[in-house]
Structures are given as structure tokens and as C-alpha cells.
Design a protein around this motif. Sequence first.
Motif, PDB file in Angstrom:
ATOM      1  N   GLU A 113       0.832  -1.207   0.000  1.00 53.94           N
ATOM      2  CA  GLU A 113       0.000   0.000   0.000  1.00 53.94           C
ATOM      3  C   GLU A 113       0.868   1.259   0.000  1.00 53.94           C
ATOM      4  OE1 GLU A 113      -2.781   2.173   3.293  1.00 53.94           O
ATOM      5  OE2 GLU A 113      -3.055   0.005   3.062  1.00 53.94           O
ATOM      6  N   LEU A 114       1.929   1.267   0.830  1.00 56.69           N
ATOM      7  CA  LEU A 114       2.823   2.423   0.901  1.00 56.69           C
ATOM      8  C   LEU A 114       3.586   2.606  -0.406  1.00 56.69           C
ATOM      9  CD1 LEU A 114       4.210   1.976   4.535  1.00 56.69           C
ATOM     10  CD2 LEU A 114       2.646   3.773   3.742  1.00 56.69           C
ATOM     11  N   MET A 115       4.029   1.500  -1.009  1.00 55.63           N
ATOM     12  CA  MET A 115       4.764   1.606  -2.270  1.00 55.63           C
ATOM     13  C   MET A 115       3.848   2.079  -3.398  1.00 55.63           C
ATOM     14  SD  MET A 115       7.895   1.152  -1.727  1.00 55.63           S
ATOM     15  CE  MET A 115       8.275   1.284  -3.479  1.00 55.63           C
ATOM     16  N   ASP A 116       2.607   1.595  -3.417  1.00 54.17           N
ATOM     17  CA  ASP A 116       1.649   2.060  -4.431  1.00 54.17           C
ATOM     18  C   ASP A 116       1.405   3.566  -4.285  1.00 54.17           C
ATOM     19  OD1 ASP A 116       1.427  -0.458  -5.502  1.00 54.17           O
ATOM     20  OD2 ASP A 116      -0.459  -0.945  -4.474  1.00 54.17           O
ATOM     21  N   LYS A 117       1.292   4.003  -3.037  1.00 57.49           N
ATOM     22  CA  LYS A 117       1.070   5.422  -2.774  1.00 57.49           C
ATOM     23  C   LYS A 117       2.271   6.243  -3.240  1.00 57.49           C
ATOM     24  CE  LYS A 117      -0.613   8.481   0.884  1.00 57.49           C
ATOM     25  NZ  LYS A 117      -1.086   8.568   2.288  1.00 57.49           N
TER      26      LYS A 117
END
Length: 424
Positions: A113-117
Motif C-alpha cells: 500500500e505504501l509503495m503504491d502510494k
Amino acid sequence: MPTTTRAHKEVEENKDAAKHRDFMRAVLLDLQALERMLEEERFEKGVRRIGAEQEMFLIDPTWAPARGALKMLDKLADPHFTTELGLFQLEANCDPQLLAGDGITKMRAQLDELMDKARRAASELDMNVVLMGILPTMRKEDLGLDSMVPSPRYLSLNKIVTELRGGKFGFSIKGLDELIIEHDSVMLEACNSSFQVHLQVEPKEFARLYNLAQVFAGPLMAISANSPIVFGRRLWAETRIALFRQAVDTRSHTHHMRETEARVSFGTRWVQKSIVEIYQEDIARFRALVGTDLDEDPMAMLDRGEAPKLKALRLHNGTIYRWNRPCFGVTDGKPHLRIENRIMPAGPSTIDQIANAAFWFGLMLEAGAKEEDVTRRIDFDQAGANFYTAAREGLGAHFVWLDGQEISARDLVLDRLLPLSEAG
């Protein structure tokens, strides 16, 4: 009679020396408080938490490093993200998870989720993010002080380390090719990105588990290495290990200084009883590089039944880069100890990283439950030699393993350690 400039300099030096003495007194007081907490058994028990820190590179459309960290932080507006040394880097911090049930799955989900963001934010700024230990497109000219995050702490660290080194930073790494260069700052450290994981341990098991982490450093390095190219040179399988060691080395080239330990190291000996031994050694070996405003009396806090943060000790520990680093923390008012695994490079994907982390967590749990004292089965220097062999050769490495047995990294991982980790 000193000139005004010289007098001013002497006053500043005396002031700096006094601040340094005050800070080191605070570090020693924190260490006493830590020993008291251990004696009085004030640490959290019966809980096993894990955590992760994801470092990443920012790149432009040509895959060159992009100095967009501050714009990224503004765009993201998320406290999970923070800066690293270089303006072309970013760090994402996962929330702690319980190492039980679906803890690793939750960690992976949050990391994705953090990498996608981060990727979405980078795309809106005409950038992208990439996970790897060293960016192959990095050039020496990308590593000037204008590429450093303008943080007072980083600027102060660079000034102090440069002065201790006596000016130029010399680098020499031999692999398939050879790299011999000089640089004028600590910015070569910014070539490196890692995936760091934390494992919470109890005080009574710290020594045993920390020593196991040291033994497993070699095979973990072998399976995770992905940084063979620096400035177009083919060097180690994980060149980050050699480059980082030299990038923040505060030793000068004078003879008497050569006998001291580098700030980036595997360590010097097994831990016998407690975490205190590592802190004592590091305080004795290394001068403080950075100070801080000291706003707590740890002994008074303990007298009141409160948990001190040991701010000075933790700050000093943060400038000494053991590949397995001991950590003290406080969660919900309760102190705890962690082992921070700094061995793995970033990338090449989140699932690779989580697999490597799960491999290490499983090994630590299972061997920690079975192995009474691994130090009787392998010399400390051999464990360190295995680690550096793996950094140079990756999965092609051969180790001298427990009880003197010689084995390839590939056979060791496939035949012995994967089943052990799975059981854990």
C-alpha cells in the motif's frame, strides 16, 4: 594575545567540547538506567513484534536519480514517509505487527500500500520509485552536497565525519572490476538503499538470539544480494556492504587511528549476557558525532515508575551501524528490546523482500527455540567471514558452517535453512 577571530574560534571549540562532555555524561546515565531496568525486569514480556523500514530511490524518466524527496513528502502528506540522506531517496516505515497469525501478511499488505502510494505520487511529479541496493545509473556527480537533504543533523554529521577523516574520503573496492575513487563528503552513503526489519526479543533471550542473528547473516546476505554495479564497475554481489563501511568511516589515515573499529561493522565478539555489552563497547570505541537537547532524567523517571526514552543512548547508537543493530524502544509506556536486521538491500520487489524477511523471522524463531548456545559450534570470526564472503559472491558463496562443516550457500539454504525457517 589572540585575534578576535581566533578567540571566537577557541570559545566555540570550548563550547563544543563542553556540549560533547554533557552529551557523553547523558549517554552513560542512560546506560545506567538501562541496566537498572534490566535488573528490575521492567521490560515487556510475552510479546513478539516485527517491523520494517523500506528505503527507495527516486528516478526521472531517464532512470537517473531525481532530487524530489521534499516534493514527494509534500505530495504524500503521510507520517509513514520520511527523508533519507539523499534528495533522491525516501523511506517508508511500516507499523509494528505481532509476529503471530497473519502478522507477516499484514506487513506485506501495508508495504504494498505504501509503495503504491509512493508510485502514484512520484508519477504525478514526473518521477518513479525503484527498489534496489544501489542504483546502477548513479554517477559520482549526482552525489554533491546539493543532493543532500538540507537537514541540520545531516549537515553536522557530514562536517564532523569529514573533519575526522582529514578531508577526502578514499574508496577502494575490488570485484570483477576495481573501483578507486575519492569524494569530499559522506554522500556516497546515499548510494545505498536497504530493507530493514526489526524483531522484538526479551532481555533474557537477547544474547542468544543476537548471536543467532550474527550466524544467519551469511546465508541471508547470499539470498538477498542485488547490488553488483557501482559507477559502471562490476564489484561485489552486494557492493552496498563495502561501500557503506567506507562511506561513514571516521578513521583518519594516521597509524594510531587504524587500530580502531569502523562505525559500520559486523561486530567484534559474541554477546555473553545482555544488550548492555554492545552499548558499553560502542561507547568506549566511538566518540559521539551528534548531540541533542537533553530533556529527561532517566533515574528520576524510573523512581516515578515511568519509562525513560534513553534519548542520548539511542542517538549515539544511531551513528554506529552494526549490520545487526541492538535497539531499545518504548511502546505504550513499556520498554522493549529489538534486533534490527540491516543486512538486506532494497528490492527487487516487495514480495522478494517479505520472503527474505519471513525466512529470517522463521530461522530466528525455530533456531531460537532449539539452539542453546550457537557460539560453541562456530567461531565469531568465521560467522563474520561467512557474511563478507556472501556479500562478495552471493549465492555462489561457500561457507564454513556449524561444527566446521563446509557447505555451499545454495545447499545450506535449500536443504537445511528453508525447512528450519518454515517450521519456525
